[in-house]
Design a protein around this motif. Structure first.
Motif, PDB file in Angstrom:
ATOM      1  N   ASP A 159       4.951  -1.454  -5.342  1.00  8.48           N
ATOM      2  CA  ASP A 159       5.954  -1.242  -6.392  1.00  8.48           C
ATOM      3  C   ASP A 159       6.412   0.204  -6.474  1.00  8.48           C
ATOM      4  N   LEU A 160       5.524   1.140  -6.139  1.00 15.21           N
ATOM      5  CA  LEU A 160       5.850   2.559  -6.195  1.00 15.21           C
ATOM      6  C   LEU A 160       5.343   3.243  -4.938  1.00 15.21           C
ATOM      7  N   VAL A 161       6.063   4.284  -4.526  1.00 10.34           N
ATOM      8  CA  VAL A 161       5.602   5.170  -3.463  1.00 10.34           C
ATOM      9  C   VAL A 161       5.581   6.576  -4.043  1.00 10.34           C
ATOM     10  N   VAL A 162       4.394   7.176  -4.124  1.00 11.84           N
ATOM     11  CA  VAL A 162       4.225   8.507  -4.688  1.00 11.84           C
ATOM     12  C   VAL A 162       3.985   9.487  -3.547  1.00 11.84           C
ATOM     13  N   VAL A 163       4.933  10.400  -3.340  1.00 18.34           N
ATOM     14  CA  VAL A 163       4.814  11.416  -2.297  1.00 18.34           C
ATOM     15  C   VAL A 163       4.200  12.662  -2.927  1.00 18.34           C
ATOM     16  N   ILE A 221      -1.145   1.965 -13.145  1.00 20.86           N
ATOM     17  CA  ILE A 221      -1.029   2.398 -11.756  1.00 20.86           C
ATOM     18  C   ILE A 221      -2.228   1.879 -10.977  1.00 20.86           C
ATOM     19  N   ILE A 222      -1.955   0.997 -10.014  1.00 20.04           N
ATOM     20  CA  ILE A 222      -3.001   0.410  -9.186  1.00 20.04           C
ATOM     21  C   ILE A 222      -2.883   1.006  -7.783  1.00 20.04           C
ATOM     22  N   ASN A 223      -3.938   1.646  -7.326  1.00 20.32           N
ATOM     23  CA  ASN A 223      -3.938   2.297  -6.019  1.00 20.32           C
ATOM     24  C   ASN A 223      -3.934   1.247  -4.921  1.00 20.32           C
ATOM     25  N   SER A 224      -2.855   1.233  -4.124  1.00 19.91           N
ATOM     26  CA  SER A 224      -2.739   0.295  -3.005  1.00 19.91           C
ATOM     27  C   SER A 224      -2.998   0.952  -1.664  1.00 19.91           C
ATOM     28  N   GLY A 225      -3.487   2.185  -1.671  1.00 20.08           N
ATOM     29  CA  GLY A 225      -3.808   2.856  -0.416  1.00 20.08           C
ATOM     30  C   GLY A 225      -3.043   4.150  -0.245  1.00 20.08           C
ATOM     31  N   VAL A 226      -3.428   4.893   0.787  1.00 18.29           N
ATOM     32  CA  VAL A 226      -2.826   6.189   1.110  1.00 18.29           C
ATOM     33  C   VAL A 226      -2.222   6.111   2.497  1.00 18.29           C
ATOM     34  N   GLU A 227      -0.971   6.551   2.633  1.00 13.68           N
ATOM     35  CA  GLU A 227      -0.266   6.582   3.913  1.00 13.68           C
ATOM     36  C   GLU A 227      -0.023   8.029   4.324  1.00 13.68           C
ATOM     37  N   ASN A 228       0.052   8.246   5.639  1.00 17.70           N
ATOM     38  CA  ASN A 228       0.381   9.574   6.167  1.00 17.70           C
ATOM     39  C   ASN A 228       1.837   9.685   6.591  1.00 17.70           C
ATOM     40  N   LEU A 251       1.636  -1.635 -11.738  1.00 17.76           N
ATOM     41  CA  LEU A 251       2.468  -1.186 -10.622  1.00 17.76           C
ATOM     42  C   LEU A 251       1.580  -0.879  -9.422  1.00 17.76           C
ATOM     43  N   ARG A 252       1.763  -1.633  -8.357  1.00 16.36           N
ATOM     44  CA  ARG A 252       1.042  -1.346  -7.116  1.00 16.36           C
ATOM     45  C   ARG A 252       1.617  -0.049  -6.529  1.00 16.36           C
ATOM     46  N   THR A 253       0.760   0.917  -6.300  1.00 13.20           N
ATOM     47  CA  THR A 253       1.223   2.253  -5.935  1.00 13.20           C
ATOM     48  C   THR A 253       0.628   2.676  -4.600  1.00 13.20           C
ATOM     49  N   THR A 254       1.504   3.116  -3.697  1.00 18.35           N
ATOM     50  CA  THR A 254       1.094   3.674  -2.409  1.00 18.35           C
ATOM     51  C   THR A 254       1.325   5.180  -2.433  1.00 18.35           C
TER      52      THR A 254
END
Length: 434
Positions: A100-104, A78-85, A51-54
């Motif tokens: 694939d996932l967005v983790v807040v 869980i594959i880290n696809s980067g960090v967003e603000n 799962l590509r995870t942001t």
């Protein structure tokens, strides 16, 4: 009785000879299903879907410098696809299938835990398959369990370090207490200062102990929790999720079967001879057949859709005109494939068998049985050469997500249909010129 047995046994020889005269039919019957099963086993290796995870960190999170605690997951899924603000930007990537996932990550998690509440992770996904939804929830629980383990380890190590500095503070408090007993009269300013320092030290220790004792055992053991949420507000049952795929498979199989029996029967019945002497071209013949079966299949599609939506209560979140375009394109491509089968088949039996192999391949490789994202990448070429693969994707997006599929999906199935149509035209023209 002997003559009776002779007459019956004569059919044995006749039918055996008829079967041997059709080697392609024998090969299709014996090796076709085994080939499909072999390719199916090759296409789906036994491994979990990554799962590509942001990750989203909004505001001034106090754990900003220690964000790797949340983003470096030991779980290979869980594959880290980067960090967003910005959460909206991350959700836009999720909707475009770029993740694939967005983790807040929860804001101010330490403050939340100190208030005797669990800090909650919010995980977004874009799954409509109830089985994939359950898979995401399972991955989310494993992820939070690992975060809890890391945080507890970090707090324990920090507590051990702070415990080393607690003894000097206690010794200092004892020394100050002793100094009070031996102090000079209260009018002495030194004594007042020592009393103030002692009060401050004891107050700090008391506040820390109070905070520690007020925390519930559940918060101490599991300081973080998780809640998953899909972009769609509708939760689908297995029946609701599989309904678009069933509609597609039915329409494709009916179209392929009807078309595959059309021309091969006309060749054996002699009607093709009439077409040759009539003022008809191969293109006119093919277009006439396409139009006839297209109208018939559209009527069948309307009936099947009506039963699914109004009787079985299958959700329809998209636009009906988009649904109609997707169905017409699928029927056209399926008819083109069926006519191709009819033109290369020698008998009705061969045509039916080829149609059944197309149905089997569609069940195993179109995404109806298992998610295409679980498929071994090189085998996706087989999947995307089947019209049902495109049809299932289009109807799931329209009916279950309320949106259109990417343009490449419509262009792909249209290109396949046009390619089959051109091949049909060339083969039919050769048949009619003989």
């Amino acid at each position: 009785m002997f003559k009776f047995l002779i007459r019956i046994s004569s059919f044995l020889g006749k039918e055996f000879v008829e079967i041997l005269r059709q080697p392609r039919l024998i090969l299709t019957l014996v090796f076709g299903p085994f080939l499909i099963m072999f390719l199916f086993g090759l296409a789906y290796p036994e491994q979990s879907r990554p799962l590509r995870t942001t990750f989203v960190v909004e505001g001034q999170n106090p754990l900003q410098e220690q964000i790797n605690i949340f983003t470096d997951s030991p779980n290979p899924v869980i594959i880290n696809s980067g960090v967003e603000n910005n959460k909206d930007m991350a959700l836009a990537k999720l909707k475009r299938n770029q993740t694939d996932l967005v983790v807040v990550i929860p804001p101010n998690p330490l403050e939340t835990i100190q208030n005797n509440q669990q800090a909650e992770f919010l995980i977004y996904h874009n799954e409509v398959d109830p089985f994939q939804d359950a898979y995401v929830q399972s991955v989310a629980r494993i992820y939070v369990d690992e975060i809890n383990r890391r945080v507890l380890k970090m707090v324990t190590e920090q507590g051990q370090v702070e415990a080393g500095s607690a003894q000097p503070s206690l010794e200092s408090a004892l020394a100050k207490t002793k100094a009070i007993r031996e102090a000079v009269p209260p009018s002495d300013t030194t004594t007042a200062t020592q009393l103030a320092d002692l009060e401050q030290d004891l107050t700090t220790v008391n506040e820390n102990l109070t905070t520690f004792r007020s925390l519930g055992s559940g918060v101490l053991v599991s300081p973080f929790t998780v809640r998953t949420s899909g972009l769609s507000e509708v939760t689908f049952t297995p029946t609701g999720f599989f309904a678009p795929a069933v509609i597609i498979l039915l329409l494709q199989h009916l179209s392929v079967t009807f078309a595959s029996l059309s021309i091969v029967r006309e060749r054996h019945s002699g009607i093709m001879e009439l077409f040759r002497v009539a003022p008809l071209t191969a293109l006119e013949t093919l277009l006439g057949k396409f139009l006839s079966y297209l109208v018939f299949e559209i009527i069948l599609a309307a009936i099947i859709t009506g039963l699914a939506v109004w009787v079985l209560k299958i959700p329809m979140l998209g636009q009906w005109q988009d649904y109609a375009v997707a169905i017409v394109i699928l029927i056209f491509t399926s008819l083109a494939l069926g006519f191709l089968i009819s033109l290369i088949s020698q008998t009705d039996t061969q045509a039916v068998q080829y149609s059944m192999l197309v149905l089997l391949a569609s069940i195993f490789f179109s995404g109806f049985f298992l998610d295409l994202r679980l498929m071994w990448k090189p085998m996706t070429v087989v999947a995307w050469s089947i019209p049902a693969t495109y049809g299932i994707r289009m109807l799931q997006d329209i009916m279950l997500r309320g949106e259109l599929s990417p343009a490449i999906i419509f262009l792909g199935i249209s290109a396949i249909g046009i390619g089959f149509f051109l091949i049909d035209w060339l083969l039919l023209r050769r048949h009619m010129e003989r």
